[in-house]
Motif scaffolding. Sequence first.
Motif, PDB file in Angstrom:
ATOM      1  N   VAL A  63      25.485 -22.878 -69.684  1.00  0.00           N
ATOM      2  CA  VAL A  63      26.183 -21.313 -68.385  1.00  0.00           C
ATOM      3  C   VAL A  63      25.449 -21.060 -66.894  1.00  0.00           C
ATOM      4  O   VAL A  63      25.052 -20.611 -66.147  1.00  0.00           O
ATOM      5  CB  VAL A  63      26.225 -20.276 -69.693  1.00  0.00           C
ATOM      6  N   VAL A  64      23.749 -21.278 -67.545  1.00  0.00           N
ATOM      7  CA  VAL A  64      22.640 -20.909 -66.256  1.00  0.00           C
ATOM      8  C   VAL A  64      23.121 -21.594 -65.768  1.00  0.00           C
ATOM      9  O   VAL A  64      22.856 -21.227 -64.215  1.00  0.00           O
ATOM     10  CB  VAL A  64      22.346 -20.017 -67.240  1.00  0.00           C
ATOM     11  N   MET A  65      22.760 -23.040 -66.050  1.00  0.00           N
ATOM     12  CA  MET A  65      22.528 -23.597 -64.526  1.00  0.00           C
ATOM     13  C   MET A  65      24.611 -23.605 -63.723  1.00  0.00           C
ATOM     14  O   MET A  65      24.004 -23.886 -63.031  1.00  0.00           O
ATOM     15  CB  MET A  65      22.722 -25.649 -65.583  1.00  0.00           C
ATOM     16  N   ASP A  66      25.054 -23.799 -64.688  1.00  0.00           N
ATOM     17  CA  ASP A  66      26.974 -23.790 -63.742  1.00  0.00           C
ATOM     18  C   ASP A  66      26.461 -22.234 -62.352  1.00  0.00           C
ATOM     19  O   ASP A  66      27.253 -22.303 -61.721  1.00  0.00           O
ATOM     20  CB  ASP A  66      27.997 -23.587 -64.949  1.00  0.00           C
ATOM     21  N   GLU A  67      25.811 -21.175 -63.334  1.00  0.00           N
ATOM     22  CA  GLU A  67      26.110 -20.157 -62.224  1.00  0.00           C
ATOM     23  C   GLU A  67      25.036 -20.313 -61.165  1.00  0.00           C
ATOM     24  O   GLU A  67      25.425 -19.722 -59.903  1.00  0.00           O
ATOM     25  CB  GLU A  67      25.557 -18.978 -63.334  1.00  0.00           C
ATOM     26  N   GLY A  68      23.827 -20.626 -61.652  1.00  0.00           N
ATOM     27  CA  GLY A  68      23.206 -21.032 -60.560  1.00  0.00           C
ATOM     28  C   GLY A  68      23.430 -22.389 -59.576  1.00  0.00           C
ATOM     29  O   GLY A  68      22.958 -21.813 -58.360  1.00  0.00           O
ATOM     30  N   HIS A  92      18.858 -29.519 -62.249  1.00  0.00           N
ATOM     31  CA  HIS A  92      17.682 -30.380 -63.109  1.00  0.00           C
ATOM     32  C   HIS A  92      16.892 -29.439 -64.046  1.00  0.00           C
ATOM     33  O   HIS A  92      15.894 -29.480 -65.060  1.00  0.00           O
ATOM     34  CB  HIS A  92      16.020 -30.017 -61.738  1.00  0.00           C
ATOM     35  N   GLN A  93      16.930 -27.706 -63.820  1.00  0.00           N
ATOM     36  CA  GLN A  93      15.733 -27.015 -64.535  1.00  0.00           C
ATOM     37  C   GLN A  93      16.820 -26.397 -65.405  1.00  0.00           C
ATOM     38  O   GLN A  93      16.251 -26.326 -66.759  1.00  0.00           O
ATOM     39  CB  GLN A  93      15.989 -25.697 -63.793  1.00  0.00           C
ATOM     40  N   GLY A  94      18.534 -26.936 -65.504  1.00  0.00           N
ATOM     41  CA  GLY A  94      18.777 -27.172 -66.675  1.00  0.00           C
ATOM     42  C   GLY A  94      18.303 -28.219 -67.373  1.00  0.00           C
ATOM     43  O   GLY A  94      18.667 -28.816 -69.278  1.00  0.00           O
ATOM     44  N   ALA A  95      18.359 -29.288 -67.473  1.00  0.00           N
ATOM     45  CA  ALA A  95      17.888 -30.615 -67.863  1.00  0.00           C
ATOM     46  C   ALA A  95      16.382 -30.320 -68.417  1.00  0.00           C
ATOM     47  O   ALA A  95      15.968 -30.773 -69.475  1.00  0.00           O
ATOM     48  CB  ALA A  95      17.440 -31.533 -66.767  1.00  0.00           C
ATOM     49  N   VAL A  96      15.882 -30.075 -67.200  1.00  0.00           N
ATOM     50  CA  VAL A  96      14.336 -29.323 -67.961  1.00  0.00           C
ATOM     51  C   VAL A  96      14.528 -28.727 -69.082  1.00  0.00           C
ATOM     52  O   VAL A  96      14.091 -28.664 -70.089  1.00  0.00           O
ATOM     53  CB  VAL A  96      13.482 -28.756 -66.845  1.00  0.00           C
TER      54      VAL A  96
END
Length: 153
Positions: A63-68, A92-96
């Motif tokens: 959810v956070v990755m998609d919003e970003g 990338h932050q989502g992957a991390v």
Amino acid sequence: MRNKLLLAGLLLGATPAAQAQHQHQHQMAAMSHATTAGKSMQAVAAPGSPVLAFQRGMDSVMVVMDEGMRRMDGASPTDIDASFAAMMVPHHQGAVDMARLQLLYGKDPALRRLAQSIIAEQQVEIQQMQAWLREHPVPTTSAVPASPAHSHH
């Protein structure tokens, strides 16, 4: 490796419209995964279990990755390079963050090493993209035009 070559060949031979459609399908699949697959899996996981904690963590990351990626901080949607960098930072932050969840809950040594590698490599890439975005600020279009000098005749 064969799948990567096939995908690269397909993307290189695809028209921009087909590439955009492929990207849109990828994003929709990720959104669908975040909103449906995790919930259906959570029904199977026991409350308070590491599996449920992992699933909830993954759903939250998606959810956070998609919003970003939709927000594209630091980029004009008409600037391809800035859009790429601004969308890749949360990707990338989502992957991390997913890799950190693997380290918290996963047991397989090979996947734990892969997660550590993802964290190290993608944090460096995030810093590179953030630096690029700082060096290429979005032109301000909402700036108030300077008022003309008043002349007294």
